[in-house]
Design a protein around this motif. Structure first.
Motif, PDB file in Angstrom:
ATOM      1  N   ASN A  99       0.968  -1.167  -0.036  1.00 21.35           N
ATOM      2  CA  ASN A  99       0.076   0.052  -0.072  1.00 21.35           C
ATOM      3  C   ASN A  99       0.906   1.284  -0.019  1.00 21.35           C
ATOM      4  O   ASN A  99       1.376   1.791   1.018  1.00 21.35           O
ATOM      5  N   ASP A 100       1.276   1.630  -1.284  1.00 22.27           N
ATOM      6  CA  ASP A 100       2.409   2.612  -1.321  1.00 22.27           C
ATOM      7  C   ASP A 100       1.804   4.154  -1.142  1.00 22.27           C
ATOM      8  O   ASP A 100       1.756   4.896  -1.967  1.00 22.27           O
ATOM      9  N   ARG A 101       1.472   4.389   0.162  1.00 28.34           N
ATOM     10  CA  ARG A 101       1.191   5.894   0.598  1.00 28.34           C
ATOM     11  C   ARG A 101       1.978   5.930   1.936  1.00 28.34           C
ATOM     12  O   ARG A 101       2.060   5.233   2.720  1.00 28.34           O
ATOM     13  N   PRO A 102       2.829   7.198   2.212  1.00 24.34           N
ATOM     14  CA  PRO A 102       3.726   7.407   3.278  1.00 24.34           C
ATOM     15  C   PRO A 102       2.852   7.294   4.367  1.00 24.34           C
ATOM     16  O   PRO A 102       3.685   7.151   5.586  1.00 24.34           O
ATOM     17  N   ALA A 103       1.516   7.506   4.660  1.00 23.29           N
ATOM     18  CA  ALA A 103       1.013   7.403   5.638  1.00 23.29           C
ATOM     19  C   ALA A 103       0.654   6.084   6.285  1.00 23.29           C
ATOM     20  O   ALA A 103       0.342   5.821   7.612  1.00 23.29           O
ATOM     21  N   ASP A 104       0.914   5.094   5.490  1.00 27.64           N
ATOM     22  CA  ASP A 104       0.489   3.650   5.919  1.00 27.64           C
ATOM     23  C   ASP A 104       1.794   2.968   6.589  1.00 27.64           C
ATOM     24  O   ASP A 104       2.642   2.668   5.424  1.00 27.64           O
ATOM     25  N   ASN A 129      11.850   9.759   8.719  1.00 26.02           N
ATOM     26  CA  ASN A 129      11.731   8.489   9.197  1.00 26.02           C
ATOM     27  C   ASN A 129      11.103   7.983  10.243  1.00 26.02           C
ATOM     28  O   ASN A 129      10.081   7.217  10.192  1.00 26.02           O
ATOM     29  N   SER A 130      11.226   8.548  11.300  1.00 23.91           N
ATOM     30  CA  SER A 130      10.554   8.577  12.567  1.00 23.91           C
ATOM     31  C   SER A 130       9.213   9.347  12.361  1.00 23.91           C
ATOM     32  O   SER A 130       8.169   8.746  12.768  1.00 23.91           O
ATOM     33  N   LEU A 131       9.326  10.666  12.090  1.00 24.24           N
ATOM     34  CA  LEU A 131       7.982  11.501  11.845  1.00 24.24           C
ATOM     35  C   LEU A 131       8.264  11.507  10.226  1.00 24.24           C
ATOM     36  O   LEU A 131       8.927  12.065   9.492  1.00 24.24           O
ATOM     37  N   THR A 132       7.014  10.970   9.654  1.00 19.46           N
ATOM     38  CA  THR A 132       6.963  10.870   8.180  1.00 19.46           C
ATOM     39  C   THR A 132       5.561  11.633   7.782  1.00 19.46           C
ATOM     40  O   THR A 132       4.717  11.443   8.485  1.00 19.46           O
ATOM     41  N   VAL A 133       5.828  12.366   6.863  1.00 16.47           N
ATOM     42  CA  VAL A 133       4.507  13.183   6.242  1.00 16.47           C
ATOM     43  C   VAL A 133       3.618  12.294   5.809  1.00 16.47           C
ATOM     44  O   VAL A 133       3.713  11.062   5.284  1.00 16.47           O
ATOM     45  N   GLY A 134       2.409  12.558   5.988  1.00 20.75           N
ATOM     46  CA  GLY A 134       1.200  11.547   5.494  1.00 20.75           C
ATOM     47  C   GLY A 134       0.869  11.873   4.015  1.00 20.75           C
ATOM     48  O   GLY A 134       0.491  11.291   3.246  1.00 20.75           O
ATOM     49  N   CYS A 135       1.239  13.177   3.415  1.00 20.15           N
ATOM     50  CA  CYS A 135       1.049  13.638   1.965  1.00 20.15           C
ATOM     51  C   CYS A 135       2.263  14.356   1.803  1.00 20.15           C
ATOM     52  O   CYS A 135       2.974  15.148   2.423  1.00 20.15           O
ATOM     53  N   TRP A 136       2.862  14.107   0.613  1.00 22.54           N
ATOM     54  CA  TRP A 136       4.071  14.614  -0.014  1.00 22.54           C
ATOM     55  C   TRP A 136       3.882  16.257   0.094  1.00 22.54           C
ATOM     56  O   TRP A 136       5.218  16.812  -0.150  1.00 22.54           O
ATOM     57  N   ARG A 137       2.683  16.641   0.039  1.00 21.31           N
ATOM     58  CA  ARG A 137       2.904  18.173  -0.262  1.00 21.31           C
ATOM     59  C   ARG A 137       3.726  18.825   1.052  1.00 21.31           C
ATOM     60  O   ARG A 137       4.230  20.077   1.083  1.00 21.31           O
TER      61      ARG A 137
END
Ligand SMILES: [Zn+2]
Length: 434
Positions: A139-144, A294-302
């Motif tokens: 599931n290629d989304r940074p929020a997951d 990496n520890s704190l990751t954006v949920g959306c690339w914006r």
């Protein structure tokens, strides 16, 4: 619009969250042949007749089961569509197993090939932002963010590095199986496997650090990473505890345009070494991503400035503390430089084209410097440590940061953030000061 991201609507899938990936990879280096299985534990957020996973068309799927029962599937346009024998109930955990293989290759993007890439004599995986499906269904989304277990079998001449803790390496005949476990949640784009004929050295410091490099680059690599332990000390002081159990830096025997971060691991090209710490700022930059990205990751690339602006600012903080130019000098110089360049994007939403534009990096760093000048050193660094503690191993957004910062300021910060984040024109460096 997909749940994945408004920047990459083709990526990410609805109806579930992945919780854990168990990847078993059997790889032949010279032939670039992969035989693999992925066992994915996921949580259904709705009732599902079917669901999709991101997986490159270059790989061929041989079988799919859901909760142990064979499922129908189709695979095209880098999407694996799965129809389980029985619908999945909302709120239940399910396990999907995918057997697949082939010759993995990078997925094309505006930044060139992303993901699994054959090197002259090994493999590099650098997926940011959308390369993960080049080597595993996800599931290629940074929020997951999920935990991982990776088992990689390849020729015994090679050293294999991946995310997390090495829990075993077993040799059988001519191959060795390396097992890595990543206990802290990780975004798909940060998952990595590095394969090469590497030497392994330890770097002294407050957390276990390994340096992997080709033998002929030994002295350069050791010299250029010699102060990485001191960097961890500094960043721990300024940003809070290092968020993972260990850190590995890999130097590949190929040239790379830029170094790349993965979780608990960073990858550098041989062109980033000169034996005189000539690119030490990059060592600091990639290390800082362990906290910011990496520890704190954006949920959306914006919100990319929450990764790159912070990592770029960490370069200046390292310079300041290690006898180089001060952050203030660097900020002044970069502000002057940015003022001569087009000011045609919002830092809070730069658009996919400018995701890795150096102006985004530097304006992000300048935003933090302006905030530091406004708050003063002690409240500013207290804020950074609270930021990394509050959102450790989770997903972040620009409003999260703005709200937290506001709590550390006696005066309103709206003018500062409006000028730096939500206005195209570059504000004066003293702008928004109280
Ligand atoms: Zn970066």
């Amino acid at each position: 619009m997909s749940v994945g991201s408004s920047y990459f609507p083709e990526r990410g899938n609805e109806g579930y969250w992945a919780e854990h990936y168990e990847l078993t990879l059997d790889y032949r280096v010279g032939a670039n042949r992969l035989r693999a299985s992925a066992v994915i534990s996921a949580f259904a957020t709705g009732s599902l007749d079917g669901f999709t996973l991101d997986l490159a068309d270059a790989l061929r799927v041989t079988r799919v089961t859901v909760d142990g029962v064979p499922a129908r599937f189709t695979h095209r346009d880098d999407k694996l569509r799965v129809a389980p024998a029985r619908p999945l109930q909302e709120g239940t955990l399910f396990v999907v197993e995918v057997g697949y293989g082939g010759s993995p290759r990078p997925l094309p993007s505006r930044w060139g090939g992303l993901g699994w890439e054959q090197l002259t004599d090994g493999v590099i995986v650098a997926s940011q932002p959308t390369g993960a499906p080049s080597w595993f269904p996800c599931n290629d989304r940074p929020a997951d963010k999920s935990t991982y277990r990776m088992s990689i079998t390849t020729g015994s001449a090679y050293t294999v590095a991946a995310n997390g803790r090495l829990t075993s390496s077993r040799r059988a005949a001519s191959t060795t199986t390396w097992v890595y476990e990543q206990a802290e949640p990780m975004a798909t784009y940060l998952a990595t496997v590095q394969i090469g004929r590497y030497q392994v050295a330890e770097i002294p410091g407050p957390v276990p650090q390994h340096l992997l490099y080709p033998l002929r680059l030994a002295s350069r690599a050791r010299a250029d990473f010699a102060r990485q332990g001191q960097m961890i000390d500094l960043f721990t002081d300024l940003f809070g505890p290092y968020p993972f159990p260990s850190y590995t830096a890999v130097v590949v025997d190929d040239d790379l345009e830029i170094p790349v971060e993965a979780q608990g691991l960073s990858i550098f090209g041989r062109n980033h070494l000169n034996g005189r710490r000539g690119e030490e700022r990059l060592v600091a930059h990639e290390l800082a991503h362990q906290w910011f990205g990496n520890s704190l990751t954006v949920g959306c690339w914006r919100d990319i400035w929450l990764h790159e602006g912070f990592a770029a600012y960490a370069e200046w903080l390292w310079s300041e503390s290690s006898g180089g130019e001060s952050a203030d000098t660097l900020a002044t110089r970069w502000h002057r430089k940015l003022s001569t360049l087009p000011q045609d994007f919002l830092l809070s939403d730069p658009g996919p084209r400018r995701l890795f534009d150096d102006r985004v990096y530097k304006r992000g760093a300048l935003t933090l410097h302006a905030l530091r000048r406004t708050l003063g050193d002690e409240p500013f660094f207290t804020l950074l440590r609270e930021w990394t503690t509050t959102y450790q191993h989770s997903t972040t957004t620009t409003p999260h940061f703005v709200n937290l910062a506001t709590r550390h300021s006696p005066a309103p910060l709206t003018p500062l953030f409006t000028a730096w984040l939500h206005t195209e024109r570059l504000p004066p460096l003293s702008g928004g000061m109280s």
